[in-house]
Design an enzyme around this catalytic site. Structure first.
Site, short mmCIF file in Angstrom:
data_model
loop_
_atom_site.label_atom_id
_atom_site.label_comp_id
_atom_site.label_asym_id
_atom_site.label_seq_id
_atom_site.Cartn_x
_atom_site.Cartn_y
_atom_site.Cartn_z
N SER A 1 -29.47 -26.70 10.70
CA SER A 1 -28.35 -25.75 10.71
C SER A 1 -27.24 -26.42 11.50
CB SER A 1 -28.79 -24.47 11.44
OG SER A 1 -27.68 -23.68 11.79
N TYR B 1 -33.42 -19.84 18.13
CA TYR B 1 -32.96 -20.41 16.86
C TYR B 1 -32.29 -21.77 17.10
CZ TYR B 1 -30.88 -20.59 12.18
OH TYR B 1 -30.53 -20.97 10.89
#
Ligand code: NAD
Length: 251
Positions: free
Chosen positions: A143, A156
């Site tokens: 990401s 995350y």
């Protein structure tokens, strides 16, 4: 969509029951690869298989929770059982939970277990099979949160930074044995994962405004990058975290 000439090749996609995974499974099939579709969602996986078959491709579904080593082993074995080999793997399954307490223990364990340990378990099994047939290509989903910090979502962010590190490790580990390992780093992409947060028009507007290209990305735009990374067109590319974010990290 480009056809990369993957006839006779076999691709495995985790988290292929929706979003980026489904779009990528369809893109592999469009290029001629047979696809092992995997997810914890049996319904989502079945729908992806149906869509591939409807476009004339070959696919089978295997249920797999990527945080479970035994299930990952069975998933890779299922690809070989169904199609005889494994050439490409897209380790994409992931979660992004918004929790009231961002340092919540359960969220930390789940996020690291699925987003990071899951990628390691998959890569380990896939490489073992690929080495037997002379190599292959692996792409992991990180990401932009794997490259830059984020004041919220510690689990995350840490898990996705870990995926970038693991990708660089894999690239170096197997560079002389014919396996290329890269990562894709999406910005904000319109999928079921982002849908809840983006349901609020103000949040959506903020994302669009902070993105230099002025919009969210589409799953097919990530799929295109992943299939290219696996294709022979990217034959000298390994260890790359490829950013696909409409310019967000260009600042
Ligand atoms: P999504 O929620 O639409 O798809 C994720 C898929 O993974 C789902 O089908 C889900 O059932 C599956 N999954 C969840 N836990 C699993 C597990 N333990 N084992 C196997 N499958 C599991 O989300 P998406 O947006 O398509 O996300 C795909 C990947 O892209 C994720 O790794 C996510 O972190 C990453 N990503 C997404 C965005 C975005 O804006 N959508 C941005 C950056 C990175």
């Amino acid at each position: 969509m480009i056809n990369y000439g993957m006839d006779g090749k076999v691709a495995l996609v985790t988290g292929a029951g929706g979003g980026i995974g489904r779009a990528t499974a369809l893109a592999f099939a469009h290029s001629g690869a047979a696809v092992l579709v995997s997810d914890v969602s049996d319904e989502g996986g079945a729908e992806t298989v149906a869509q591939i078959e409807a476009q004339g491709g070959k696919a089978v579904f295997q249920h797999c929770d990527v945080s479970d080593g035994a299930q990952v082993k069975a998933m890779v074995a299922a690809a070989v059982e169904a199609f005889g080999r494994l050439d490409y793997a897209f380790n994409n399954a992931g979660i992004n939970r918004i929790t009231a307490n961002e340092y919540d223990d359960e969220n930390w364990d789940l996020s690291i277990g699925i987003n990071l340990t899951g990628v390691m378990l998959c890569m380990r099994e896939e490489a073992e099979v690929m080495l037997k047939s002379g190599g292959g290509a692996i792409v992991n989903t990180a990401s932009i949160n794997g490259l830059v910090g984020n004041p919220t979502q510690p689990a995350y962010t840490a898990s996705k930074h870990g995926v970038v590190g693991l990708t660089r490790h894999g690239a170096l580990r197997w560079a002389r044995e014919g396996i290329r390992v890269n990562a894709v780093c999406p910005g904000v992409i319109e999928t079921p994962m982002s849908a809840q947060a983006m349901a609020d028009p103000a949040a959506r507007k903020m994302i669009e405004e902070m993105t230099p290209m002025g919009r969210m990305g589409q799953a097919a735009e990530i799929a295109g990058a992943v299939v290219w990374l696996c294709s022979d067109e990217a034959s000298f590319v390994t260890g790359l975290p490829l950013v696909v974010d409409g310019g967000v990290t260009a600042f």
